[in-house]
Structures are given as C-alpha cells and as structure tokens.
Write a protein that holds these residues in place. Structure first.
Motif: not given
Length: 440
Positions: A148-163
């Motif tokens: 899911l990290i590769e397929q849907h990175p928007d499904w994760y919480t980001h800070e300063n552009g990083k999961i």
C-alpha cells in the motif's frame, strides 16, 4: 434453596454455599455490573484465551496449535483470540522475526505459521469443539514494505513530505491516514475478507483508540451484515463501547493490581475503581479483566515476577467481578519466563504450581453460577465493608437464588477483620465443595 457460594482468598487460597435467603438483607455499597445488550449470549459467561501461535509450540504453526484444542476445551476457555497471522514486514524489522503487529499484507498468511488452508482447518476444528475465534487486527499502521505504501502513499500520514511512524519508537511501522475514505474502504473490505473466507467470529482490534471511532462504527455495521460479531478493543475509552465494540480493556484494574502487588497501593483503592467504571461505561459495555497479555509478559515480566504469592487472589478477582476474564498463552501453567517478542521463544509448559487445575476450576465456576455472568443477565455487585480495608477486599455477586461472596486478602500477611454486617449462615467452599458455617 438459595445457593450461597464463598470464595475466600487468604494469601491466594480461594474459597464458595447454601442456605435460605436471609429475611433482612445486609447493607453494602452497591456497584452496578457493566453489561451488554447486543453481544451474543455466549459472551455472558465466556473466558477469552489469547493465542500466540509463534511461541505456543516448538513448531510455531497452525497445525501444531490445532492439536492443543482438546486441552483448551478441557481447560474451559471459550473465545480464542489469535494474535496477528499476516506476513510480517522485513523493511525496518525489529529482531530476527519482527513484530506480529507490523503487517506486510492484510489478506495473506505468514508462511512461518502455515497456509490459508491450515488456518481454515484450525478455525473449523475450533468451531467443531465449540470455540469462537477472533483475529487480532492492526488497523492503525502497516509495515514499511506493505504494498500500500507504493500503490497508495496518500493513504498514510505525512510530515514534511515523508510518511511517518505513529509513535517515535515504533520505527518498524508506518501510520495510516484515516481521513482518506478509500483507505477506510480498503480496511473494511479486508476485515470482511477474513470473515467471509474463514468464518471468524470477530476481532480484537489493536490500539483501537488511535483509529477514529466512527471508522470502527462503520466497520461494525458492515461486519454484522455478514454474521453477528464479537468485537474487543485494545483500549479503555468509553466512546468505543457505545456502538462499535462489545468489550474494552480493563487497563486501569491491571495497573492497580500491579501497584498493590508492589506495595505501592493497598486494597482500599479498589472501591474507587468500580465506582469510576460505573460512571464511565454504559450498561451495554463489557470490561475485559486480565493479569497479563503478550505485551505485559514480554516487557513487564511474568505473572510470578509481578504478582508472586498474590497471583491466585488476583486471578479470582478477574473472574468474579463484572466483565469477561482473559488468560494469555502459558498463564494457565505459570509460564516462568518473558517470551521474546521478536524471536522464536517457545512457552515452557511445565506446570510447577498446579495452576492448570486452578484455572480449570475457575472456568467451571464461571459457567456454573449465574451470579458471575456478565452482560445484562449477570449478577449485581455489592462491595462488603470491613474494618480492615487495607488488606481485605470483599464483595457479593447475586442473581436470583445464586449468591457468591468473594473475600480477598490482597496482602502477604494473615488478616483479621470484621464485617459491618456479619455473613452469618451456611456456605460452601468454592474450591473444595465442603460446607463452611459462619456464626458470628
């Protein structure tokens, strides 16, 4: 004839009786039972058993654990909570085998445990023997090599552009973003997958309070459309028990028992705990009561280390107060070491203290006496006042003609005390069945 049962626990020796109901009822502090309206009937007197597949047998497989089911049937447990069985992420893995709670793929089986067919066979055999089976579910985060990290990175919480990880020292997992509706839909579909594929009876939900409550409420409606679920939250927050979960964790009680065992507190603090629970939870909520679990065993110590001679007394407490008791793998034989969390470390099944017989009897008594039921069918609870509340905690559970009184000495010294109202009458010792006559 009114059944009057007495559990007397002095230095962890526990007791139970029979006499006509007295004409004048004694005055005690009432504490309402925490109960459930919607949960399946089997839960009211059920005992939960947490299964650590990796450490349960030398093989650490579903097939090897399946052979243990007859023993657990004889022990008298009812709900098997299976710790996570999905593949464990390799990226940022801790230790050799990694954490059970770092999920690489939500819909696959960890090959170290066996195959999907092996898991289905285990569930089918458990059902044949009369168990219910719930699966540990990790909804708050995934491992770092979950697709899911590769397929849907928007499904994760980001800070300063990083999961990011949800907690600083949880470096092996990545935080999911529950503001994303597509991710929520995927998670519910994954929960449904296991129910539809294997016939599971519910879920124990890891770190449930870190996931929005409205997600769990949505998931519960969806899952119940397949079959009635039993849902357990690894959390104490009352709002989770309003619609989404049948049971929450009795964390506060476990920490209080630990503090009493260490001598930091004494038995006099317990009435306030029950009064607090009364104010926190609605009548449809169960609280799960326990001495240990996978985290406590690995990181805080064995039950012997934390409770030593008071272990049996506290076990009686967890079984006889309102709620649902839980046993962790190996607790029933006094597993004498902290199981490694990230490595293979099989349970020592040598029963040095005869605890298996002790827990078997507690399980039978839980089934035998309606006063000990949870849920709305369970017995009321009244705390019995004495002149020695630092050592003694005593209470009555009562339903119809069934009456149970528990007397616990939660110190390591013999205790003398008087009740405000004496327990005059004929009773029965819960563990031996012998009569006990109280005349003053």
């Amino acid at each position: 004839m009114k059944t009057r049962l007495l559990y007397l626990s002095f230095l962890a020796l526990s007791i139970v009786g029979c006499q006509n109901k007295p004409a004048q009822k004694e005055e005690h502090t009432p504490v309402a039972a925490v109960t459930s309206q919607r949960v399946a009937p089997y839960v009211k007197n059920a005992v939960t058993y947490e299964v650590n597949i990796r450490q349960y047998t030398p093989e650490g497989t579903f097939a090897a654990f399946t052979k243990q089911l007859p023993r657990l049937k004889d022990l008298g447990v009812d709900i098997l909570w299976i710790m996570p069985i999905q593949p464990i992420s390799e990226k940022n893995r801790k230790g050799t085998l990694g954490s059970y709670y770092s999920i690489q793929d939500y819909r696959k089986i960890n090959p170290e445990y066996g195959t999907m067919a092996d898991f289905k066979a285990m569930v089918d055999e458990a059902h044949r023997l009369g168990f219910k089976v719930i699966l540990d579910w990790v909804a708050n985060h995934t491992g770092w090599d979950n697709e899911l990290i590769e397929q849907h990175p928007d499904w994760y919480t980001h800070e300063n552009g990083k999961i990011v990880s949800p907690v600083a020292d949880w470096a092996d997992v990545a935080d999911l973003n529950y503001e994303n509706k597509d991710m929520r839909r995927y998670m519910i579909e994954s929960l449904r997958f296991w129910v539809e594929e294997t016939g599971l009876d519910g879920f124990r939900c890891d770190m449930a309070a870190m996931v929005p409550t409205d997600f769990w409420e949505e998931a519960r409606v969806s899952l119940d459309s397949i079959k009635p679920m039993y849902m357990l939250a690894e959390a104490w927050e009352p709002e989770l028990s309003e619609k989404a979960f049948d049971a929450v964790y009795g964390w506060d009680l476990m920490h209080t028992m630990n503090a009493i065992a260490k001598g930091e507190k004494d038995a006099s603090v317990l009435p306030a705990y029950f009064q607090k629970n009364d104010s926190l939870y609605q009548r449809h909520a169960f609280v799960m009561n326990f001495l240990t679990n996978h985290d406590e065993n690995s990181w805080a110590g064995t039950t012997e280390e934390r409770y030593d001679s008071l272990e049996k007394a506290f076990a009686v407490l967890t079984y006889t107060i309102p709620g649902i008791p839980m046993i962790y793998s190996g607790q029933e034989v006094g597993n004498d070491h902290r199981l490694s969390f990230f490595e293979k470390d099989s349970i020592n099944w040598t029963d040095r203290k005869g605890l298996s017989a002790f827990y078997t009897l507690l399980n039978r008594l839980k089934k035998k006496h309606p006063a000990l039921d949870g849920g709305e069918q369970g017995g009321s609870m009244q705390i019995l006042k004495t002149n020695n509340d630092k050592q003694i905690f005593s209470y009555r559970r009562e339903k119809g003609d069934d009456e149970v009184v528990v007397i616990l000495n939660l110190s390591r010294q013999p205790a003398r005390f008087l009740y405000e109202r004496p327990l005059i009458g004929r009773w029965k010792n819960a563990f031996t069945g012998t009569p006990v006559s109280v005349t003053d």
